[in-house]
Design a protein around this motif. Structure first.
Motif, PDB file in Angstrom:
ATOM      1  N   LYS A  35     -44.720-130.877 100.088  1.00  0.00           N
ATOM      2  CA  LYS A  35     -45.638-131.366 101.110  1.00  0.00           C
ATOM      3  C   LYS A  35     -44.897-131.815 102.359  1.00  0.00           C
ATOM      4  O   LYS A  35     -45.403-131.710 103.460  1.00  0.00           O
TER       5      LYS A  35
ATOM      6  N   HIS B 199     -39.722-121.505 107.403  1.00  0.00           N
ATOM      7  CA  HIS B 199     -40.299-122.490 106.485  1.00  0.00           C
ATOM      8  C   HIS B 199     -39.491-123.768 106.268  1.00  0.00           C
ATOM      9  O   HIS B 199     -40.059-124.833 106.136  1.00  0.00           O
TER      10      HIS B 199
ATOM     11  N   HIS C 240     -40.906-125.776  97.437  1.00  0.00           N
ATOM     12  CA  HIS C 240     -41.553-124.948  98.451  1.00  0.00           C
ATOM     13  C   HIS C 240     -41.917-123.581  97.885  1.00  0.00           C
ATOM     14  O   HIS C 240     -43.011-123.068  98.111  1.00  0.00           O
ATOM     15  N   LYS C 241     -41.021-122.995  97.124  1.00  0.00           N
ATOM     16  CA  LYS C 241     -41.270-121.681  96.531  1.00  0.00           C
ATOM     17  C   LYS C 241     -42.506-121.713  95.639  1.00  0.00           C
ATOM     18  O   LYS C 241     -43.230-120.732  95.539  1.00  0.00           O
ATOM     19  N   ASN C 242     -42.754-122.828  94.999  1.00  0.00           N
ATOM     20  CA  ASN C 242     -43.889-122.967  94.094  1.00  0.00           C
ATOM     21  C   ASN C 242     -45.112-123.609  94.749  1.00  0.00           C
ATOM     22  O   ASN C 242     -46.041-124.021  94.066  1.00  0.00           O
ATOM     23  N   GLY C 243     -45.092-123.695  96.084  1.00  0.00           N
ATOM     24  CA  GLY C 243     -46.241-124.227  96.804  1.00  0.00           C
ATOM     25  C   GLY C 243     -46.475-125.708  96.607  1.00  0.00           C
ATOM     26  O   GLY C 243     -47.597-126.191  96.774  1.00  0.00           O
ATOM     27  N   LEU C 244     -45.419-126.454  96.271  1.00  0.00           N
ATOM     28  CA  LEU C 244     -45.573-127.871  95.949  1.00  0.00           C
ATOM     29  C   LEU C 244     -44.974-128.822  96.973  1.00  0.00           C
ATOM     30  O   LEU C 244     -45.212-130.021  96.903  1.00  0.00           O
TER      31      LEU C 244
ATOM     32  N   ASP D 269     -49.080-120.437  88.750  1.00  0.00           N
ATOM     33  CA  ASP D 269     -49.458-119.661  89.936  1.00  0.00           C
ATOM     34  C   ASP D 269     -48.365-119.738  91.010  1.00  0.00           C
ATOM     35  O   ASP D 269     -48.630-119.787  92.195  1.00  0.00           O
ATOM     36  N   ALA D 270     -47.108-119.747  90.543  1.00  0.00           N
ATOM     37  CA  ALA D 270     -45.983-119.826  91.488  1.00  0.00           C
ATOM     38  C   ALA D 270     -46.035-118.670  92.479  1.00  0.00           C
ATOM     39  O   ALA D 270     -46.432-117.565  92.149  1.00  0.00           O
ATOM     40  N   LEU D 271     -45.619-118.978  93.692  1.00  0.00           N
ATOM     41  CA  LEU D 271     -45.582-117.937  94.712  1.00  0.00           C
ATOM     42  C   LEU D 271     -44.594-116.857  94.326  1.00  0.00           C
ATOM     43  O   LEU D 271     -43.599-117.114  93.659  1.00  0.00           O
TER      44      LEU D 271
END
Length: 196
Positions: A72, A40, A66-70, A21-23
């Motif tokens: 933190k 960002h 960051h691109k993959n929403g990971l 579900d990568a951004l």
């Protein structure tokens, strides 16, 4: 920052297998990239000559995460630099912070499971710390499952930036000086890379 398309003598990008579900990827042109990073991912300053290789590797990994929403929180360049400067009485790379390194050291650090760790746990300083028991207690934030080298040509770099978000590259900036940066986009109109 922008740098003219250049002959790259080594390239790599760091990855931990992309999530399903990568951004969606941003278009890596100059306007979109500049806007995205200003919102960002803030720039970091190495302050001295020498540790660019660690900053390029960590910045590339942060961009991918960051691109993959990971991602933190910001990751620590200092932990990598300290890991690379182990005591002369121990095994290790023995690379002082003010001396250049290479992507091979970054690969060793990440694939050994030593890092990456949070910059909150190990903030950046320009002091020449060696690895210590305190640093070994810092828990890695991610398990890096793979590192992939890519071909040193413009199209391969563009493809990797589009897919993964960034590419760490090293290039010869003068006869006796090499430099590492993280490529995060490009501008075909001006024939420039956008680097972090």
């Amino acid at each position: 920052l922008k740098a003219k398309y250049l002959a790259v003598f080594t390239t790599l990008f760091l990855l931990s297998a992309p999530t399903q579900d990568a951004l969606a990827a941003i278009a890596p042109n100059s306007r979109n990239v500049a806007n995205y990073y200003s919102q960002h991912l803030q720039p970091k300053y190495q302050q001295i000559n020498g540790p660019c290789w660690a900053f390029a590797g960590i910045a590339t990994l942060e961009t991918f995460l960051h691109k993959n929403g990971l991602l933190k929180e910001s990751l620590s360049e200092k932990h990598l630099l300290s890991w690379a400067n182990q005591s002369h009485k121990s095994y290790g790379w023995h690379v002082p912070i003010s001396r250049g390194g290479s992507s091979i050291i970054t690969k060793g650090y990440l694939m050994s499971g030593a890092g990456p760790v949070s910059s909150r746990m190990c903030p950046y300083t320009t002091s020449n710390d060696t690895y210590s028991a305190q640093m070994s207690s810092c828990k890695p934030q991610y398990w890096i499952r793979g590192i992939k080298d890519i071909e040193p040509d413009i199209n391969s770099i563009k493809q990797a930036v589009s897919e993964y978000g960034a590419v760490a590259i090293a290039y010869q900036s003068s006869r006796n000086l090499n430099h590492s940066v993280s490529v995060i986009g490009w501008d075909d109109d001006t024939k420039e890379w956008i680097v972090k």
